[in-house]
Design an enzyme around this catalytic site. Structure first.
Site, PDB file in Angstrom:
ATOM      1  CD  GLU A 173      -3.032  -1.049   0.200  1.00 19.13           C
ATOM      2  OE1 GLU A 173      -3.011  -0.132  -0.630  1.00 19.13           O
ATOM      3  OE2 GLU A 173      -3.882  -1.959   0.191  1.00 19.13           O
ATOM      4  NE  ARG A 223      -3.682   2.717  -0.885  1.00 18.47           N
ATOM      5  CZ  ARG A 223      -4.974   2.579  -0.618  1.00 18.47           C
ATOM      6  NH1 ARG A 223      -5.715   3.631  -0.396  1.00 18.47           N
ATOM      7  NH2 ARG A 223      -5.535   1.397  -0.538  1.00 18.47           N
ATOM      8  CG  ASP A 225      -5.865  -7.242  -7.484  1.00 18.09           C
ATOM      9  OD1 ASP A 225      -4.829  -7.582  -6.884  1.00 18.09           O
ATOM     10  OD2 ASP A 225      -6.643  -6.376  -7.025  1.00 18.09           O
ATOM     11  CD  GLU A 260     -10.428  -1.679  -8.708  1.00 15.76           C
ATOM     12  OE1 GLU A 260     -11.583  -1.329  -8.395  1.00 15.76           O
ATOM     13  OE2 GLU A 260      -9.465  -1.563  -7.927  1.00 15.76           O
ATOM     14  CB  THR A 285      -1.666  -1.238  -9.258  1.00 12.75           C
ATOM     15  OG1 THR A 285      -2.931  -1.887  -9.274  1.00 12.75           O
ATOM     16  CG2 THR A 285      -1.175  -1.033  -7.837  1.00 12.75           C
TER      17      THR A 285
END
Ligand code: DMJ
Length: 631
Positions: free
Chosen positions: A221, A225, A365, A534, A621
């Site tokens: 994360e 981010r 994913d 998404e 992502t």
């Protein structure tokens, strides 16, 4: 539950024959073999036999005349443009030879329908005001971003996230002010100078201290981010001769220095691990790392760090970040898989996959996403051979089509299911909203970021690429229908699909006028919406690649629903508890990716396609664009 036929066998009509020139001889003999003529020939009369001879004679006659189309096809098949097409061919011997030659395999080409796609969708696109209308819609997204930011700034500045209903801030991601960093490059792209100024001065004054003082953060994360946000801000503010979208704010090297400091601490997740698989968590203040309580890391998490670490190495000149990140992918290459598909857990202690659960939703994913994106990032550099990533991606997509893709009943939506107990077990018709990243990834993998039109004109697409693109389009529709099937027009976190083996009644999305209301099942526990990106991400990529305006229209419908049901008057947007109820109860959380991803992708979807071109930028992502550097 029995498995139905694999997608690739059952549904795809890109039969090579469609693109092949079929010789007259073949047509003639095939007709003989398949039509009534064959059956009747067994007892044919002399008259019928003479009739056949006449047809054959006529065919020969036709062949003694020039057939330019045929010659052009030949030229294309060989990839050469010759003047031969225009020559009169008189030698009947050559023509007879042609009769017996194998038909050439042609590169795929756009059908006439596809070529005119952007003129006939709404019938409005030739009108002069259409682009103006999209600009106005884009402005609405910008206004939404400003509203989201103003709520965050008023009530939660410096916290990770805003709780818009309570008007409070909350640190759910370790306390690095994640919303500030996640939102910054969106503000740069939107040209919101005041927001850029506010966000960047907070970063300049506080972020380094936070990094030095804070405790435990999740490696993945924090990388996607915070590190991703800093790296993108570095490039967009002019670093590495990048763009200068930001008029205000710190020097790009300030972002780079903070990024290095953070990454140096995150590296401990790699260096403390006994294998090349990093631990899941890092304690920032003392650069220590440890595994999650169950000792495992998520497969998607350990394989979704490399775009960021590679770019940091490229701009800092220090290879250590890239080296550690790429060791993970090189190791994953060696592990046994099921048709390229992998379990969702991996042990940093043994370096082996753990369990059998295979899915493209949570924890699985972005493993698939980064295989192709890291390959796109590195393929033109001279740092090594990364073809293995492309091979792993292609094998996995074949596995997806073979093992996971099915169609719902009664209305045949294509969806991606899960194998919760491994490849030998049943296929669960469950699809997380998270899986909706896949259509965008498939489309990107097919054309490498070019438009389909250009890729086809330049003969760059294989039949497999087209197959993947077709699946991308089908899945994008499904992801959109997951929104339109509910009363609010917003998707649930998880959907199940009605199949011949699986049905639960009384669990529809509430929009009775949807054609798909009986295809999609939404369980009570799955009815929340976290403002996830998404689907709009895939709409953006599909629009860029196919240029089909329906993707913009779908994006607009989704945006209107966000506006209607998730906006909080005092500032910010809230995730929802139940998308099937009107009005939907609010969950009181604005996730950082609403500003970092959802609104960014919507803004880019409605804007000029030359901004952030997909063959020059790869989006991490978390939607932070990183430039693709050539050697
Ligand atoms: C984001 O943090 C990233 O897109 C990640 O890959 C998946 N989850 C969220 C958004 O839904």
């Amino acid at each position: 539950m029995s498995k139905s036929l694999p997608y690739s066998m059952k549904d795809v009509h890109y039969d090579n024959a469609k693109f092949r020139h079929r010789s007259l001889f073949k047509v003639f003999t095939q007709t003989l073999l398949t039509s009534n003529m064959r059956r009747e020939c067994v007892s044919c009369s002399t008259g019928k036999f003479l009739g056949l001879l006449m047809i054959f004679g006529l065919a020969c006659l036709m062949l003694t005349h020039t057939n330019k189309a045929h010659s052009v096809s030949d030229g294309l098949a060989k990839g050469i443009a010759t003047n031969e097409e225009h020559k009169e061919v008189t030698d009947i011997g050559i023509r007879f030879k042609k009769l017996f030659r194998r038909a050439p395999r042609l590169p795929p080409r756009l059908s006439p329908d596809e070529k005119i796609i952007h003129h006939n969708f709404t019938g409005k696109l030739n009108e002069p005001n259409v682009e103006e209308q999209w600009k106005a819609r884009q402005q609405n997204v910008k206004d939404a971003f400003t509203h989201a930011w103003s709520g965050y700034k008023k009530f939660a500045m410096g916290y990770d996230e805003l709780m818009p209903v309570s008007r409070l801030g909350v640190d759910g991601l370790g306390g690095l002010g994640a919303t500030v960093v996640d939102a910054l490059d969106t503000a740069m792209i939107m040209g919101l100078d005041d927001v850029v100024s506010e966000a960047s001065s907070w970063i300049e004054s506080h972020l380094l201290d936070r990094i030095r003082q804070k405790g435990q953060v999740n490696l993945f994360e924090t990388t996607i981010r915070v590190l991703g946000g800093l790296l993108s801000a570095y490039h967009l503010s002019g670093g590495d001769q990048g763009m200068t979208l930001a008029q205000k704010g710190p020097k790009p090297t300030n972002y780079l220095d903070i990024a290095k400091n953070l990454a140096d601490r995150l590296l401990s997740a790699f260096t403390s691990s006994p294998t090349t698989i990093p631990f899941s968590d890092v304690v920032l203040r003392d650069s220590s790392a440890h595994s999650a309580p169950d000792g495992l890391s998520s497969t998607s998490e350990v394989s979704t760090l490399q775009l960021e670490f590679n770019y940091l190495s490229a701009i800092s000149g220090d290879p250590k970040y890239s080296t550690e990140g790429m060791k993970v992918l090189a190791h994953l290459k060696t592990l046994p898989k099921t048709e390229g598909l992998v379990p969702i857990y991996i042990s940093p202690h043994s370096g082996e996959f753990s369990g059998e659960n295979i899915r493209l939703g949570s924890r699985g994913d972005s493993y698939y996403e980064y295989l192709i994106k890291v390959w796109l990032q590195l393929r033109d550099t001279q740092d090594g051979n990364f073809t293995y990533l492309h091979d792993m991606y292609e094998e996995a997509m074949r596995g997806v089509k073979h093992m996971l893709v099915q169609k719902s009943t009664p209305s045949e939506l294509v969806f991606v299911g899960e194998l919760p107990v491994g490849p030998k077990g049943y296929l669960s018709p469950k699809m997380d909203h998270l899986v909706c990243f896949l259509p965008g990834t498939l489309a990107l993998g097919a054309t490498k970021g070019l438009t389909k039109e250009k890729a086809m004109k330049d003969n760059l697409l294989t039949f497999e690429d087209l197959d993947n693109l077709k699946l991308a389009e089908d899945l994008t529709k499904t992801c959109f229908e997951m929104y339109s099937v509910t009363s609010t027009g917003l998707a649930p976190e998880i959907a199940y699909f009605h199949t011949k083996d699986y049905f639960e009644s009384g669990l529809d999305g509430g929009n009775k006028s949807s054609e798909y209301v009986n295809d999609i099942i939404i369980k009570h526990a799955d009815r929340h919406n976290l403002l996830r990106p998404e689907t709009v991400e895939s709409l953006f990529v599909l629009y860029r690649i196919t240029q089909d305006p329906k993707y913009r229209e779908w994006g607009w419908q989704i945006f209107e629903s966000f506006e209607k049901y998730t906006k909080v008057e005092s500032g910010g947007y809230s995730s929802l508890d139940d998308v099937t109820t009107v009005p939907p109860p609010k969950r009181d959380k604005m996730e950082t990716f609403f500003l970092g991803e959802t609104l960014k992708y919507l803004y880019l979807l409605f804007g000029d396609s030359s901004v952030m071109p997909l063959d020059k930028f790869v989006f991490n992502t978390e939607a932070h664009p990183l430039p693709i550097k050539s050697s």
